[in-house]
Design a protein around this motif. Structure first.
Motif, short mmCIF file in Angstrom:
data_model
loop_
_atom_site.label_atom_id
_atom_site.label_comp_id
_atom_site.label_asym_id
_atom_site.label_seq_id
_atom_site.Cartn_x
_atom_site.Cartn_y
_atom_site.Cartn_z
N ASP A 174 -1.15 6.47 2.09
CA ASP A 174 -2.54 6.91 2.30
C ASP A 174 -3.52 5.73 2.35
O ASP A 174 -4.73 5.91 2.48
N LYS B 46 -4.09 3.43 -0.06
CA LYS B 46 -4.51 2.90 -1.36
C LYS B 46 -3.54 1.81 -1.82
O LYS B 46 -2.34 1.90 -1.56
N PRO B 47 -4.04 0.78 -2.52
CA PRO B 47 -3.15 -0.28 -3.01
C PRO B 47 -2.07 0.26 -3.95
O PRO B 47 -2.32 1.15 -4.77
N LYS B 48 -0.86 -0.28 -3.81
CA LYS B 48 0.28 0.10 -4.63
C LYS B 48 0.62 -1.04 -5.60
O LYS B 48 0.86 -0.80 -6.78
N PHE C 172 -0.36 0.00 -9.26
CA PHE C 172 -1.25 1.16 -9.27
C PHE C 172 -0.47 2.46 -9.13
O PHE C 172 0.62 2.49 -8.55
N THR C 173 -1.06 3.54 -9.64
CA THR C 173 -0.52 4.88 -9.40
C THR C 173 -1.01 5.32 -8.03
O THR C 173 -1.95 4.74 -7.47
N ASP C 174 -0.41 6.39 -7.50
CA ASP C 174 -0.87 6.89 -6.20
C ASP C 174 -2.27 7.46 -6.27
O ASP C 174 -2.93 7.65 -5.24
N ALA C 175 -2.78 7.72 -7.48
CA ALA C 175 -4.16 8.20 -7.64
C ALA C 175 -5.16 7.03 -7.66
O ALA C 175 -6.37 7.23 -7.67
N GLY C 176 -4.63 5.79 -7.69
CA GLY C 176 -5.50 4.62 -7.67
C GLY C 176 -5.76 4.00 -9.03
O GLY C 176 -6.46 3.00 -9.14
N ASP C 177 -5.20 4.60 -10.09
CA ASP C 177 -5.37 4.05 -11.43
C ASP C 177 -4.38 2.90 -11.66
O ASP C 177 -3.29 2.88 -11.09
N THR C 178 -4.76 1.98 -12.54
CA THR C 178 -3.86 0.88 -12.89
C THR C 178 -2.74 1.42 -13.75
O THR C 178 -2.97 2.04 -14.78
N TYR D 228 0.82 -1.21 0.00
CA TYR D 228 0.00 0.00 0.00
C TYR D 228 0.86 1.26 0.00
O TYR D 228 1.98 1.28 0.53
#
Length: 186
Positions: free
Chosen positions: A145, A147-149, A166-172, A142
């Motif tokens: 914050d 969110k999954p990394k 994943f990006t830190d924004a949550g996108d793949t 993670y």
């Protein structure tokens, strides 16, 4: 035979080496001369057979008991149980500031079960599992914050199967299939 001494002339530790590795029985003492621990080195494992705290209280006897260790300054460093001289069950480890560092299940002295680690502030950093001391099964890392990394499966400490980054924004950001820790396909 190796022996180390405190400056006050009292014995600090004693044991033997074979091929540059500790072997057989080792003993350790506190600076006041009181025995701290007796360990046995065999089969690439270290068995904690006896352990007393600095006040003389026996915590491990004949390889069995509960142990809590502390950082200088008094904050808890680690806690868990021993059976037959080896770590067993859930062990918890802490950072110097008192936050959780990681926790893992042991069986016969090897990590063997659920594992979690945290960032400072007790925010989850990663979770997965071990089998006989090796990363095995599904793992997730993670961002701070929460969110999954990264997410994927491990087998014998190597990536295997489908992985997602994943990006830190949550996108793949990337995906791929792995075999023996090398990308096999996307």
């Amino acid at each position: 035979q190796y022996t180390a001494w405190y400056r006050n002339g009292k014995k600090q530790m004693e044991g033997s080496f074979s091929k540059d590795k500790e072997t057989g029985q080792w003993e350790e003492w506190y600076a006041n001369g009181q025995q701290k621990s007796v360990t046995r080195h065999a089969d690439s494992l270290v068995y904690l057979m006896e352990y007393s705290d600095s006040t003389g209280k026996k915590l491990i006897t004949n390889g069995n008991g509960s142990l809590v260790t502390y950082f200088p300054g008094g904050k808890k460093q680690a806690e868990g149980n021993y059976a037959g001289g080896l770590k067993t069950g859930l062990w918890k480890f802490y950072m110097k500031n008192g936050d959780k560092d990681y926790e893992v299940v042991f069986a016969q002295g090897k990590m063997n079960g659920a594992y979690k680690t945290w960032y400072s502030g007790n925010k989850i950093k990663a979770e997965g599992s071990y089998s006989k001391g090796e990363e095995d099964g599904h793992w997730i890392w993670y961002f701070e914050d929460g969110k999954p990394k990264t997410s994927g499966n491990m087998s014998h400490n190597m990536r295997t199967g489908y992985w997602v980054y994943f990006t830190d924004a949550g996108d793949t950001e990337a995906t791929g299939y792995f075999k023996n820790d090398e990308q096999d396909s996307t």
